[in-house]
Design a protein around this motif. Structure first.
Motif, mmCIF file in Angstrom:
data_model
loop_
_atom_site.group_PDB
_atom_site.id
_atom_site.type_symbol
_atom_site.label_atom_id
_atom_site.label_comp_id
_atom_site.label_asym_id
_atom_site.label_seq_id
_atom_site.Cartn_x
_atom_site.Cartn_y
_atom_site.Cartn_z
ATOM 1 N N SER A 79 -2.629 -32.736 -6.189
ATOM 2 C CA SER A 79 -2.136 -34.032 -6.647
ATOM 3 C C SER A 79 -2.209 -35.008 -5.486
ATOM 4 C CB SER A 79 -0.684 -33.905 -7.127
ATOM 5 O OG SER A 79 0.174 -33.751 -5.998
ATOM 6 N N GLU A 81 0.003 -36.849 -4.106
ATOM 7 C CA GLU A 81 1.080 -36.669 -3.133
ATOM 8 C C GLU A 81 0.840 -35.429 -2.264
ATOM 9 O OE1 GLU A 81 5.094 -36.998 -4.571
ATOM 10 O OE2 GLU A 81 5.897 -35.858 -2.860
ATOM 11 N N GLU A 139 -2.899 -39.983 -12.634
ATOM 12 C CA GLU A 139 -1.571 -40.177 -12.042
ATOM 13 C C GLU A 139 -1.445 -41.520 -11.327
ATOM 14 O OE1 GLU A 139 -0.672 -37.329 -8.985
ATOM 15 O OE2 GLU A 139 -2.748 -37.075 -8.366
ATOM 16 N N LYS A 142 1.467 -44.163 -11.473
ATOM 17 C CA LYS A 142 2.680 -44.072 -10.634
ATOM 18 C C LYS A 142 2.567 -44.891 -9.343
ATOM 19 C CE LYS A 142 2.682 -39.459 -10.572
ATOM 20 N NZ LYS A 142 3.073 -38.088 -10.140
ATOM 21 N N TYR A 143 1.312 -45.245 -8.997
ATOM 22 C CA TYR A 143 1.097 -45.821 -7.670
ATOM 23 C C TYR A 143 0.460 -47.217 -7.698
ATOM 24 C CZ TYR A 143 1.674 -40.882 -6.501
ATOM 25 O OH TYR A 143 2.162 -39.611 -6.399
ATOM 26 N N ASN A 144 0.663 -47.924 -6.623
ATOM 27 C CA ASN A 144 0.005 -49.214 -6.444
ATOM 28 C C ASN A 144 -1.304 -49.020 -5.681
ATOM 29 O OD1 ASN A 144 1.822 -51.172 -7.660
ATOM 30 N ND2 ASN A 144 3.264 -50.620 -6.022
ATOM 31 N N ASP A 195 5.795 -39.046 4.081
ATOM 32 C CA ASP A 195 6.897 -39.663 3.337
ATOM 33 C C ASP A 195 6.741 -41.183 3.302
ATOM 34 O OD1 ASP A 195 8.027 -37.194 2.969
ATOM 35 O OD2 ASP A 195 9.442 -37.376 4.636
ATOM 36 N N ILE A 198 3.823 -42.292 0.970
ATOM 37 C CA ILE A 198 4.140 -42.052 -0.443
ATOM 38 C C ILE A 198 5.183 -43.047 -0.945
ATOM 39 C CG2 ILE A 198 5.220 -40.409 -2.029
ATOM 40 C CD1 ILE A 198 3.851 -38.214 -0.165
ATOM 41 N N LYS A 199 6.194 -43.264 -0.133
ATOM 42 C CA LYS A 199 7.232 -44.233 -0.506
ATOM 43 C C LYS A 199 6.622 -45.622 -0.704
ATOM 44 C CE LYS A 199 11.461 -45.693 -1.110
ATOM 45 N NZ LYS A 199 12.101 -46.474 -0.046
ATOM 46 N N THR A 202 4.247 -45.860 -3.934
ATOM 47 C CA THR A 202 4.833 -45.545 -5.237
ATOM 48 C C THR A 202 5.428 -46.799 -5.870
ATOM 49 O OG1 THR A 202 5.360 -43.295 -4.519
ATOM 50 C CG2 THR A 202 6.533 -44.125 -6.451
ATOM 51 N N LYS A 203 5.144 -46.975 -7.161
ATOM 52 C CA LYS A 203 5.619 -48.171 -7.861
ATOM 53 C C LYS A 203 7.137 -48.218 -7.943
ATOM 54 C CE LYS A 203 1.713 -49.545 -10.748
ATOM 55 N NZ LYS A 203 0.937 -49.132 -11.942
ATOM 56 N N LYS B 199 8.460 -51.904 1.980
ATOM 57 C CA LYS B 199 8.594 -51.000 0.835
ATOM 58 C C LYS B 199 8.995 -49.596 1.301
ATOM 59 C CE LYS B 199 8.132 -49.792 -3.495
ATOM 60 N NZ LYS B 199 6.977 -48.944 -3.880
#
Lengths: 203, 203
Positions: A79, A81, A139, A142-144, A195, A198-199, A202-203, B199
């Motif tokens: 995935s 992430e 997927e 979920k993300y920008n 981290d 991913i943070k 993530t939308k 963000k």
DNA sequence: GTCTATAGAAGGATAGAC
DNA sequence: GTCTATCCTTCTATAGAC
């Protein structure tokens, strides 16, 4: 003997790798390389003709080694992430074992961009990077992440991983003063960077 | 004449700045600097005695210039978010006008860490960075910032800003292939990096 | 294939005239 | 203060013996 020849050539190559990484092309001395390889200068020229040939061989090998470490991003079945976590863990581990490599590559490319061009110019980055959008299409909601901001995101990931090693000289001074151990900082960075990215995406 | 002397010394200094930035200490030639300054080699030694003296002068000036750009972070009266936006805007703008500077500083420090030590070793980074926690104490409830992860966050911010310039040689090849313009990418980065960091650190 | 010796060029630095 | 001429060391590269 071919076996012996292989050995000598390798000894030279390994010595040259260390010295070039340390001193750069213009700073390196053939004498230093010969000493390190335990042979004399004449042999260097016997095997590699000129300093530039020797450097070219070393540089090409190292550049390939460096850039090949980005490949798993486009191949692994994970995935997004997991892939990001995987990348930082593996890439930073690699540089822990080759700490001088990033600075060396970056510096020599800036001094002579031409040298790397024939190595990278046959790669279709547009197509390569697009595979990310395809592989993770399911997927991406979920993300920008878009084709447009992909260059920003990819270079951001690269910078988080590479910069601490490239700028190690500065960071060690700052950290020493701050009371932070560089190796510990690097170890922490594997998860911190993952981290962080991913943070951020993530939308 | 003192006025004239100032002019010559400046001409040399400016020429040396360009050549050292471009070629590095070991790659730079006194002859190249002399040619660029429009004078002869002997005059270089008259004003700066040795190549190393000349380099030291140039390097110190440039290093101060580079590092002083981080000062506003600790001084400006802005909210944390405004400060982050301010930093990326100003710092990247600065490097747009001095694109060779980051790579030069990083490379020379890696080659000779000692040179920068006397410039940075009297700064108390622990204290300096702690001022951030103090200045913004009232709004830290919104963010994941602690004394412990401050080194990771600070180096992350620095890397997002500096890396594209340090690794410019590589990025330009990748971008050229991808159909992205480097200057446009850099312009976009001022806001992208700020958004990205905000963000990531926001709870 | 490996060595010693040395050529030949380049680069940093200085002497000395103006 | 600036120049020309030149010294001296360093470095890449080659010749030639073994």
């Amino acid at each position: 003997m071919s076996e012996n020849e292989k050995l000598t050539e390798e000894k030279i190559f390994e010595a040259a790798t260390v010295v070039f990484e340390e001193e750069g092309l213009s700073g390196a001395r053939m004498q230093t390389i010969a000493d390190r390889a335990g042979i004399n200068k004449a042999l260097l020229h016997y095997y590699f003709r000129t300093k530039d040939h020797l450097f070219e061989a070393v540089f090409t090998k190292l550049a390939k080694k460096m850039f090949s470490k980005f490949n798993p991003i486009f191949e692994k079945e994970l995935s997004l992430e997991e892939k990001i976590r995987f990348f930082f863990r593996e890439h930073i581990s690699f540089m822990q074992h080759n700490p001088k490599l990033p600075g060396f590559i970056i510096n020599e490319i800036n001094h002579n961009p031409q040298r790397i061009k024939k190595l990278l110019s046959n790669i279709d980055f547009k197509k390569l990077w697009s595979t990310i959008l395809e592989h993770h299409a399911h997927e991406l909601y979920k993300y920008n992440i878009t084709e447009e901001n992909l260059p920003q995101i990819m270079t951001t990931i690269a910078s988080l991983s590479v910069f601490p090693f490239a700028a190690r000289g500065i960071l060690e001074i700052v950290f020493n003063n701050y009371g932070v151990n560089f190796d510990k900082y690097i170890e922490d960075r594997k998860t911190f960077a993952a981290d962080f990215v991913i943070k951020a995406i993530t939308k």
